[in-house]
Write a protein that holds these residues in place. Structure first.
Motif, PDB file in Angstrom:
ATOM      1  N   VAL A  53       4.590 -49.404  56.888  1.00  0.00           N
ATOM      2  CA  VAL A  53       5.239 -50.051  58.026  1.00  0.00           C
ATOM      3  C   VAL A  53       6.711 -49.677  58.082  1.00  0.00           C
ATOM      4  O   VAL A  53       7.264 -49.379  59.140  1.00  0.00           O
ATOM      5  N   ILE A  58      -2.032 -54.201  62.174  1.00  0.00           N
ATOM      6  CA  ILE A  58      -3.024 -53.569  63.031  1.00  0.00           C
ATOM      7  C   ILE A  58      -4.068 -54.601  63.427  1.00  0.00           C
ATOM      8  O   ILE A  58      -4.177 -55.664  62.802  1.00  0.00           O
ATOM      9  N   SER A 114      -9.014 -51.576  65.815  1.00  0.00           N
ATOM     10  CA  SER A 114      -8.412 -50.384  65.218  1.00  0.00           C
ATOM     11  C   SER A 114      -9.437 -49.524  64.498  1.00  0.00           C
ATOM     12  O   SER A 114      -9.078 -48.514  63.894  1.00  0.00           O
ATOM     13  N   GLY A 126       8.070 -47.090  56.512  1.00  0.00           N
ATOM     14  CA  GLY A 126       8.230 -45.646  56.461  1.00  0.00           C
ATOM     15  C   GLY A 126       8.163 -45.122  55.040  1.00  0.00           C
ATOM     16  O   GLY A 126       8.427 -45.840  54.079  1.00  0.00           O
ATOM     17  N   LYS A 129       8.476 -42.110  59.484  1.00  0.00           N
ATOM     18  CA  LYS A 129       7.779 -43.238  60.082  1.00  0.00           C
ATOM     19  C   LYS A 129       6.299 -42.894  60.269  1.00  0.00           C
ATOM     20  O   LYS A 129       5.955 -41.778  60.655  1.00  0.00           O
ATOM     21  N   VAL A 130       5.458 -43.847  60.001  1.00  0.00           N
ATOM     22  CA  VAL A 130       4.016 -43.667  60.128  1.00  0.00           C
ATOM     23  C   VAL A 130       3.495 -44.656  61.156  1.00  0.00           C
ATOM     24  O   VAL A 130       3.715 -45.863  61.036  1.00  0.00           O
ATOM     25  N   LYS A 131       2.826 -44.134  62.161  1.00  0.00           N
ATOM     26  CA  LYS A 131       2.231 -44.980  63.192  1.00  0.00           C
ATOM     27  C   LYS A 131       0.712 -44.838  63.123  1.00  0.00           C
ATOM     28  O   LYS A 131       0.182 -43.735  63.208  1.00  0.00           O
ATOM     29  N   ILE A 132       0.030 -45.952  62.964  1.00  0.00           N
ATOM     30  CA  ILE A 132      -1.429 -45.959  62.859  1.00  0.00           C
ATOM     31  C   ILE A 132      -2.020 -46.327  64.212  1.00  0.00           C
ATOM     32  O   ILE A 132      -1.803 -47.438  64.706  1.00  0.00           O
ATOM     33  N   ASN A 133      -2.733 -45.398  64.804  1.00  0.00           N
ATOM     34  CA  ASN A 133      -3.409 -45.678  66.070  1.00  0.00           C
ATOM     35  C   ASN A 133      -4.778 -46.318  65.830  1.00  0.00           C
ATOM     36  O   ASN A 133      -5.104 -47.350  66.407  1.00  0.00           O
TER      37      ASN A 133
END
Length: 580
Positions: free
Chosen positions: A159, A247, A252, A161, A170-174
């Motif tokens: 969250v 999430i 998700s 990074g 930075k990590v973004k979880i789709n």
């Protein structure tokens, strides 16, 4: 030989030192209880009484009122018969962390499987070692954290990074793309064979013909709140390691149509054609006829595998996909009306959800899938509606969130596995090797980015027709356009442009512009009318090709077509190429 004896003595010495340290820690934490059990004598030697406790060569014990830990002559630690493992005999936090960490590293370094590690933990628990060192009962808990008393937070750090060489990434979880067993593992929920297995609603299955069926059940949808609070206890088997991420624990994890539909529903449907009730079951003669018709169809070069016989059992996911979307639509048209209509319901619904239609068409596809489930019960029985078939009722909701089935499909990841495997040269440091190979490819791409792409065209020739038989054009046999390849053969020469379907006759360039020289089909009609007219999906029955040639710029091509010849050599069926 002396060297071996020396190593044995050294190892025994190390084990003895470790056991002495364990005895000191236990004795220190229970010294008061041990001393209280000693009756103070009245003579002058009372000060040395406890120090003169018998030290037998057989065993030495550290006792409390309810338990005793015994060290035998081989310095092996065990509970005596009067011991109570539920009592508090814990070591310091540092010792717990050290032992748990060492056991965790041992399991990872030696690639211990879950069953082996589970048996080892049960053995520790049986002899009281688990409670002493604070070991968990579940091997997954041991692997996930360094100990049960200190929280390890690599997942939570996503969250904020990841820091690498003083840079924050930075990590973004789709979403997470995984099949049913993997989803069950990381979410810690029931497997697909469980009664409360559905990830999207609270439906409870019923046991029917040696399987769990989810037919005709309308239940409340699951939410992120209901999942995190564990309202449906039958759905959970543990606490997910992903629960700390911001999430949605329900949406998700979308439905992967490669495993759910291709390897799940389509495979089961083709199997049930041979074993369902006598009213709809295909005879061996019918299966042979359809299989022969299916194998005679040829697919363009974008397909890795050509259509196979229905009598074969080892189809790949790509073959089930091509059968559902392309070859099966033509080859199965001679089937029993009920079976073909049932097949078309699924085929058309999936084609709509892959094609990025408007919201109204997504709702229509949802209705087709609901109808497919109901008709499947009438044709194949309730035993057909297992976990994969039930998930079709939630498929359209996933598409509304993520736009297309292709966006959250596992096909692209499965295709990349071969490239990843081939890029590894040894078993050591696989991640580092993969990173180096990716960096090499990126550097190569950057170096070639400014150069002209000569691979757009291939194979020059001078045999094709040209406007006015002019020789001012450079002619080619193949050209790449977006994700499609057009060639001068019978499989890769069909495309849609200006609302007409064309057959490619030649490819050439003029002043740097790519041009296609093609004939046009003058007559198009519906190939099927149930559940809707095929022309609404740009699926046509084609005939009467023009003798005149048309000059079409490559940029005006809308899409490539997959075209199959029918029994009549002058009649064809064209379907747009939609998957990537």
């Amino acid at each position: 030989m002396p060297r071996i004896k020396f190593l044995k003595r050294q190892r025994k010495s190390q084990l003895q030192n470790w056991r002495r340290q364990v005895r000191r820690n236990i004795a220190a934490s229970h010294a008061s209880n041990t001393i209280s059990t000693c009756d103070s004598p009245s003579d002058d030697n009372s000060d040395n009484f406890c120090s003169e406790l018998p030290t037998s060569s057989t065993s030495t014990s550290v006792e409390s009122t309810k338990e005793s830990l015994v060290f035998n002559s081989d310095n092996e630690l065990y509970f005596a018969e009067n011991s109570d493992p539920s009592s508090d005999l814990s070591l310091s936090t540092e010792d717990e962390v050290s032992f748990c960490s060492e056991l965790r590293e041992l399991a990872l370094n030696h690639n211990m499987v879950e069953s082996t590690l589970k048996d080892l933990l049960q053995l520790f628990e049986k002899h009281g070692i688990s409670e002493t060192f604070g070991l968990p009962k579940d091997p997954r808990t041991l692997i996930r954290s360094r100990s049960n008393s200190i929280r390890n937070t690599p997942i939570e750090n996503l969250v904020e990074g990841l820091v690498y060489k003083k840079l924050v990434y930075k990590v973004k979880i789709n979403f997470f793309v995984c099949d049913a067993p993997a989803k069950s593992l990381i979410k810690q929920t029931k497997l697909h064979s469980g009664y409360s297995a559905c990830d999207f609603c609270n439906v409870r299955g019923i046991y029917c013909t040696n399987r769990v069926s989810f037919y005709d059940k309308k239940s409340l949808l699951r939410t992120d709140h209901s999942f995190r609070t564990g309202i449906d206890e039958d759905h959970h088997v543990g606490i997910s390691p992903l629960i700390s991420l911001p999430i949605d624990m329900v949406w998700s994890f979308p439905i992967d149509y490669m495993h759910n539909i291709c390897l799940g529903v389509v495979k089961k449907m083709l199997y049930f054609w041979r074993v369902c009730s006598k009213n709809y079951r295909l005879s061996s003669q019918e299966l042979s006829l359809i299989s022969k018709k299916h194998t005679l169809l040829t697919l363009p070069c974008e397909f890795n595998r050509q259509p196979a016989s229905l009598l074969e059992q080892n189809w790949k996911a790509t073959q089930y996909r091509s059968c559902l979307l392309y070859s099966g639509v033509v080859a199965f048209s001679s089937l029993n009306c009920a079976l073909y209509d049932n097949f078309l319901l699924l085929s058309i619904a999936v084609r709509i959800l892959l094609s990025r239609f408007e919201t109204e068409m997504i709702d229509y596809a949802d209705g087709l899938l609901q109808t497919f489930i109901k008709q499947s019960v009438l044709v194949f029985g309730k035993q057909f509606c297992v976990y994969n078939v039930h998930l079709l009722s939630h498929l359209a909701a996933n598409v509304r969130r993520y736009d297309s089935l292709e966006n959250f499909s596992a096909f692209k990841f499965e295709n990349e596995l071969r490239c990843i495997k081939n890029s590894l040269r040894s078993k050591k440091y696989p991640l580092q090797q993969l990173l180096n190979r990716i960096s090499e490819k990126d550097n190569l791409f950057q170096s070639c980015k400014s150069e002209k792409n000569e691979n757009l065209y291939s194979r020059k020739h001078n045999n094709g027709p040209t406007p006015n038989n002019s020789n001012d054009y450079i002619q080619w046999k193949s050209i790449r356009f977006v994700s499609s390849v057009f060639k001068l053969n019978s499989k890769d020469c069909y495309f849609l442009a200006y609302n007409f379907l064309h057959k490619l006759a030649n490819i050439f360039t003029s002043d740097g512009t790519a041009l296609l020289y093609a004939q046009r089909f003058l007559q198009i009609e519906d190939f099927f009318t149930f559940p809707l007219r095929s022309t609404a999906l740009d699926i046509y029955k084609l005939s009467n090709i023009s003798k005149e040639y048309f000059l079409i710029p490559l940029k005006d091509v809308i899409c490539k077509y997959v075209v199959f010849a029918l029994a009549s050599s002058d009649t064809f069926v064209g379907l747009p190429y939609i998957h990537s």
